[in-house]
Design an enzyme around this catalytic site. Sequence first.
Site, PDB file in Angstrom:
ATOM      1  N   SER A  97       0.870  -1.177   0.000  1.00 41.96           N
ATOM      2  CA  SER A  97       0.000   0.000   0.000  1.00 41.96           C
ATOM      3  C   SER A  97       0.902   1.220   0.000  1.00 41.96           C
ATOM      4  CB  SER A  97      -0.884   0.008   1.256  1.00 41.96           C
ATOM      5  OG  SER A  97      -1.519   1.257   1.436  1.00 41.96           O
TER       6      SER A  97
ATOM      7  N   TYR B 236      -2.153  -0.665  10.396  1.00 38.83           N
ATOM      8  CA  TYR B 236      -2.084  -1.042   8.979  1.00 38.83           C
ATOM      9  C   TYR B 236      -0.734  -0.657   8.391  1.00 38.83           C
ATOM     10  CZ  TYR B 236      -3.614  -1.413   4.085  1.00 38.83           C
ATOM     11  OH  TYR B 236      -3.745  -1.753   2.759  1.00 38.83           O
TER      12      TYR B 236
END
Length: 280
Positions: free
Chosen positions: A135, A148
């Site tokens: 990501s 995350y």
Amino acid sequence: MSKVIFVTGAGRGLGTDIARQALVAGHQVVATGRRPDSVLKALGGEQDNLLVAALDITSSDAAQTAVDAAVARFGRIDVLINNAATFQAGYFEEISDAQMRAQIETNLFGPMNVARAVLPVMREQRSGHIVTISSIAGLVGQEFCVAYAASKFGVEGWMESLRYDVEPYGIRTTIVEPGFFRTELLVDASTSWAELSVDDYAERTRTTKAMWQSMNGQQAGDPAKLAGALLNLTELAEPPLRFVAGDDAIPTAEAKGKEITDQATASRSLGSNLAHDDAA
């Protein structure tokens, strides 16, 4: 050329798009997920070049079983696409220890479990390509994303180092760093919210959570186009170590690169004369 492509998290979102397009392109696909019936339904039912396998990526035994089934059916694995992931949202002090550990278990140790099962197959073939979806949060820390980002920063370090381990055996690695795509990461099945509550964070949590929830389905990136780009990438003789995906992600990555360069330059004066002084 037809390849055997092993996809995790194929029951919805980007994973479904990857598996579906790979089938249309004539590849043999191993589509995995925790609920194989949902995977099969998402991909339109039984097909000659499709194997649907149950896989909870947090289980190394389940990963080995799925890989064994893939080799038994198709004889090899050419591409592993580590796509399955979850999003643990919240401020650090409001995320429980169990939630933080679960985030790392899924997003970091999960892909490791699958790669550990796949790599002996690829080494024997002396060929293969491991693609792991990270990501832009694996490059740049963001508010409300501490768990995350920690998991995806871990993915970055693992994959960047794994390259050196496996390249001598003809195996390539690629880290994919998407920006905001409509990948269903923000649906309830993939997103968890901090289970603790700290008064100082309460108002920020309320407004930030509402903002994230409002983004679901509104992200600019098209996951079907991303899936097509990923499949094109797997056809390259020399695939890139990194693929920064999305018009929002590219300038963010460029800015992070410049920031690190600027900080390294500034560190010359802060860290001067740190070498061992032989004259002392």
